[in-house]
Design a protein around this motif. Structure first.
Motif, PDB file in Angstrom:
ATOM      1  N   THR A  86       0.820  -1.216   0.000  1.00  0.00           N
ATOM      2  CA  THR A  86       0.000   0.000   0.000  1.00  0.00           C
ATOM      3  C   THR A  86       0.855   1.268   0.000  1.00  0.00           C
ATOM      4  OG1 THR A  86      -0.173   0.191   2.420  1.00  0.00           O
ATOM      5  CG2 THR A  86      -1.762  -1.240   1.306  1.00  0.00           C
ATOM      6  N   GLU A  88       3.288   3.339  -1.971  1.00  0.00           N
ATOM      7  CA  GLU A  88       3.740   3.484  -3.354  1.00  0.00           C
ATOM      8  C   GLU A  88       5.245   3.688  -3.459  1.00  0.00           C
ATOM      9  OE1 GLU A  88       2.679   6.060  -7.402  1.00  0.00           O
ATOM     10  OE2 GLU A  88       1.924   6.709  -5.443  1.00  0.00           O
ATOM     11  N   GLN A 129     -11.617   1.280   3.118  1.00  0.00           N
ATOM     12  CA  GLN A 129     -10.394   1.758   2.475  1.00  0.00           C
ATOM     13  C   GLN A 129      -9.255   0.758   2.616  1.00  0.00           C
ATOM     14  OE1 GLN A 129     -10.446   4.727   0.650  1.00  0.00           O
ATOM     15  NE2 GLN A 129      -8.605   3.723  -0.146  1.00  0.00           N
ATOM     16  N   GLN A 130      -9.174   0.102   3.783  1.00  0.00           N
ATOM     17  CA  GLN A 130      -8.134  -0.904   3.990  1.00  0.00           C
ATOM     18  C   GLN A 130      -8.261  -2.052   2.996  1.00  0.00           C
ATOM     19  OE1 GLN A 130      -5.510  -0.939   5.790  1.00  0.00           O
ATOM     20  NE2 GLN A 130      -4.907  -3.101   5.932  1.00  0.00           N
ATOM     21  N   ASP A 133      -7.164  -0.755  -0.388  1.00  0.00           N
ATOM     22  CA  ASP A 133      -5.728  -0.495  -0.435  1.00  0.00           C
ATOM     23  C   ASP A 133      -4.921  -1.776  -0.618  1.00  0.00           C
ATOM     24  OD1 ASP A 133      -6.125   2.212  -0.155  1.00  0.00           O
ATOM     25  OD2 ASP A 133      -5.628   2.279   1.986  1.00  0.00           O
ATOM     26  N   THR A 137      -5.392  -1.454  -4.694  1.00  0.00           N
ATOM     27  CA  THR A 137      -4.402  -0.405  -4.931  1.00  0.00           C
ATOM     28  C   THR A 137      -2.978  -0.951  -4.863  1.00  0.00           C
ATOM     29  OG1 THR A 137      -5.935   1.197  -3.968  1.00  0.00           O
ATOM     30  CG2 THR A 137      -3.655   1.899  -4.232  1.00  0.00           C
TER      31      THR A 137
END
Length: 279
Positions: A86, A88, A129-130, A133, A137
């Motif tokens: 998560t 970047e 969101q977790q 992610d 993501t």
């Protein structure tokens, strides 16, 4: 047959379960392997097990040359990489470092994942969101980081470990299901973008598989329902027409096939490894 000799596979979530089984399968086909994850100690143990298994063949293991080509007749290296997918910046640095160690990354296995159950009404924005992610993501970060290396090499295999949750719905894991559907969508879109670049993008979608995530699901069923472990396991297996949990080696076999040169016409696909649960 060392069909992947000279290639370097970067595997997230590689210390256990599906990721470790895939590392073993790709090593057997001659690829050098970097296994990545957050638990460095677990990665070290996993790498030792891979090296030990390889040593039993009686063949020495040596690093590839700077272009990633493994010397003929010798088996490739295993490396580890502590990484939170998560993050970047950490992903970019990790993949650059892995390429310096073992050559350009030509195979990416986006396997890192996390499943936490919650009824939709009790799903917080933080939980939502977790799940996005980690399960979606993270794959986006890793794919963007390796893609320039694959384009320069003119060859690549990107495989996303999605889930049957990316092909259908399951109750009480709406955030996870949404993330895995997103990963399947990303697979299809990127496959079209790269269709003329000799880079394939596919998703492998396991059903309930003998992994830590499923062990957590079994424990959750036992805690909330009072069922025994055997009953909880049977409940998860009931959705599989073969009436069993999928084994990690069965998932790894599909991944290894998608990495082979002969699979070049297979791209943009979401392959269910689920005993017929999804048809």
């Amino acid at each position: 047959m060392m069909l992947l000799s000279g290639h370097h596979a970067f595997i997230t979530g590689g210390s256990r379960g599906i990721g470790l089984a895939c590392a073993r399968a790709l090593l057997a086909q001659g690829a050098s392997v970097t296994i990545a994850g957050r638990d460095v100690a677990a990665l070290g143990r996993a790498a030792d097990s891979l090296r030990t298994g390889r040593a039993q063949t009686g063949k020495p293991a040596v690093p590839p040359d700077p272009q990633g080509q493994a010397p003929a007749g010798l088996l490739p290296r295993v490396d580890i990489c502590g990484l939170d997918v998560t993050d970047e910046a950490a992903v970019l640095a990790a993949i650059a470092a892995a390429a310096r160690q073992l050559g350009p990354v030509t195979i990416l296995l986006n396997n890192a994942g996390q499943a936490q159950p919650a009824p939709f009404a009790k799903t917080t924005s933080q939980h939502w969101q977790q799940m996005l992610d980690v399960n979606l993501t993270g794959a986006f970060h890793c794919t963007q980081a390796v893609l320039p290396q694959m384009l320069e090499r003119g060859w690549g295999r990107i495989i996303n470990i999605a889930s049957t949750a990316g092909l259908k719905g399951y109750k009480y894991v709406s955030a996870y299901v949404a993330a895995k559907h997103g990963l399947v969508g990303l697979t299809k879109a990127l496959a079209l973008e790269l269709a003329t670049k000799n880079i394939t993008v596919n998703a492998v979608c396991p059903g309930y598989t003998e992994t830590d995530i499923v062990q957590d699901a079994i424990a959750n069923i036992m805690q909330k329902t009072g069922r025994s472990e055997e009953q909880a396991r049977a409940e998860l297996a009931a959705g599989n027409p073969q009436q069993k949990l999928v084994q990690v080696e069965e998932v790894a076999s599909a991944v290894a096939w998608l990495c082979q040169p002969s699979s070049s016409a297979v791209t943009g696909q979401s392959i269910a490894v689920a005993g017929g649960e999804v048809m």
